[in-house]
Design a protein around this motif. Sequence first.
Motif, mmCIF file in Angstrom:
data_model
loop_
_atom_site.group_PDB
_atom_site.id
_atom_site.type_symbol
_atom_site.label_atom_id
_atom_site.label_comp_id
_atom_site.label_asym_id
_atom_site.label_seq_id
_atom_site.Cartn_x
_atom_site.Cartn_y
_atom_site.Cartn_z
ATOM 1 N N MET A 1 0.805 -1.210 0.000
ATOM 2 C CA MET A 1 0.000 0.000 0.000
ATOM 3 C C MET A 1 0.848 1.275 0.000
ATOM 4 N N ALA A 2 2.021 1.216 0.611
ATOM 5 C CA ALA A 2 2.875 2.405 0.635
ATOM 6 C C ALA A 2 3.250 2.836 -0.777
ATOM 7 N N SER A 3 3.279 1.907 -1.717
ATOM 8 C CA SER A 3 3.665 2.249 -3.085
ATOM 9 C C SER A 3 2.631 3.131 -3.786
ATOM 10 N N VAL A 4 1.427 3.232 -3.227
ATOM 11 C CA VAL A 4 0.393 4.087 -3.807
ATOM 12 C C VAL A 4 0.552 5.539 -3.339
ATOM 13 N N ILE A 5 1.221 5.743 -2.216
ATOM 14 C CA ILE A 5 1.407 7.082 -1.652
ATOM 15 C C ILE A 5 2.469 7.819 -2.482
ATOM 16 N N PRO A 6 2.183 9.032 -2.946
ATOM 17 C CA PRO A 6 3.178 9.783 -3.713
ATOM 18 C C PRO A 6 4.468 10.018 -2.924
ATOM 19 N N GLU A 25 -13.040 -6.970 -6.530
ATOM 20 C CA GLU A 25 -13.200 -5.683 -5.862
ATOM 21 C C GLU A 25 -12.706 -5.748 -4.421
ATOM 22 N N GLY A 26 -12.452 -4.589 -3.840
ATOM 23 C CA GLY A 26 -12.036 -4.531 -2.449
ATOM 24 C C GLY A 26 -12.227 -3.139 -1.894
ATOM 25 N N CYS A 27 -12.106 -3.042 -0.577
ATOM 26 C CA CYS A 27 -12.184 -1.747 0.080
ATOM 27 C C CYS A 27 -11.417 -1.832 1.389
ATOM 28 N N GLY A 28 -10.998 -0.686 1.887
ATOM 29 C CA GLY A 28 -10.262 -0.653 3.141
ATOM 30 C C GLY A 28 -9.479 0.630 3.290
ATOM 31 N N VAL A 29 -8.532 0.615 4.234
ATOM 32 C CA VAL A 29 -7.682 1.779 4.472
ATOM 33 C C VAL A 29 -6.243 1.345 4.719
ATOM 34 N N ALA A 30 -5.364 2.259 4.420
ATOM 35 C CA ALA A 30 -3.963 2.146 4.804
ATOM 36 C C ALA A 30 -3.623 3.469 5.483
ATOM 37 N N ILE A 31 -3.237 3.383 6.749
ATOM 38 C CA ILE A 31 -2.939 4.584 7.536
ATOM 39 C C ILE A 31 -1.454 4.543 7.888
ATOM 40 N N PHE A 32 -0.766 5.631 7.559
ATOM 41 C CA PHE A 32 0.669 5.728 7.805
ATOM 42 C C PHE A 32 0.979 6.935 8.677
ATOM 43 N N ARG A 33 2.015 6.810 9.498
ATOM 44 C CA ARG A 33 2.548 7.953 10.233
ATOM 45 C C ARG A 33 3.416 8.729 9.253
ATOM 46 N N HIS A 55 1.511 11.598 -8.390
ATOM 47 C CA HIS A 55 1.782 10.253 -8.897
ATOM 48 C C HIS A 55 2.278 9.333 -7.787
ATOM 49 N N SER A 56 1.731 8.143 -7.747
ATOM 50 C CA SER A 56 2.142 7.145 -6.773
ATOM 51 C C SER A 56 3.627 6.828 -6.922
ATOM 52 N N ARG A 57 4.271 6.543 -5.795
ATOM 53 C CA ARG A 57 5.715 6.265 -5.833
ATOM 54 C C ARG A 57 6.060 4.961 -6.533
ATOM 55 N N GLY A 58 5.141 4.013 -6.568
ATOM 56 C CA GLY A 58 5.459 2.715 -7.129
ATOM 57 C C GLY A 58 4.851 2.414 -8.488
ATOM 58 N N PHE A 59 4.085 3.378 -9.029
ATOM 59 C CA PHE A 59 3.381 3.120 -10.290
ATOM 60 C C PHE A 59 3.439 4.363 -11.170
ATOM 61 N N ASP A 60 3.418 4.149 -12.458
ATOM 62 C CA ASP A 60 3.416 5.264 -13.401
ATOM 63 C C ASP A 60 2.319 5.026 -14.435
#
Length: 136
Positions: A1-6, A25-33, A55-60
């Motif tokens: 999930m971190a790879s989606v965070i810019p 399909e899916g749903c949920g959360v990813a919470i980061f400090r 742009h996400s850090r892991g995808f282009d």
Amino acid sequence: MASVIPEPLGISHPILIEGESGFREGCGVAIFRMDRSTARAIEQQGLRFFDDVRHSRGFDDPYHTFEPWRPTPNPSDVIDDQSLLSLGLTCADADKTLTDELETAVREPGNFFANGPEKVLVVFPKKRLIVLAYFG
């Protein structure tokens, strides 16, 4: 999930990553400090900090690109009993205290959000939290 965070959003560590997924399909959360230097930069620059945070850090690809950032509250959150985060938080079965804290904070000024395909990213600089809610 971190790879989606810019990339410009510095992550210190994950707090909660949880959700539900089915066949497609899916749903949920990813919470980061959020790291301290990122929180300070956002507090100093405000919305300008996010000018190039798309742009996400892991995808282009277009699916992992976010729309322009906006400040909270989202106008529809103020008049509705659900917020930008509600669908993802419900699927994640997150702690009620944390859910209530985020649902309240997303309705207050001083935070920022960006929508993306089947997701929303919300940054809470004072709380040093980055929340990715996904649904779809």
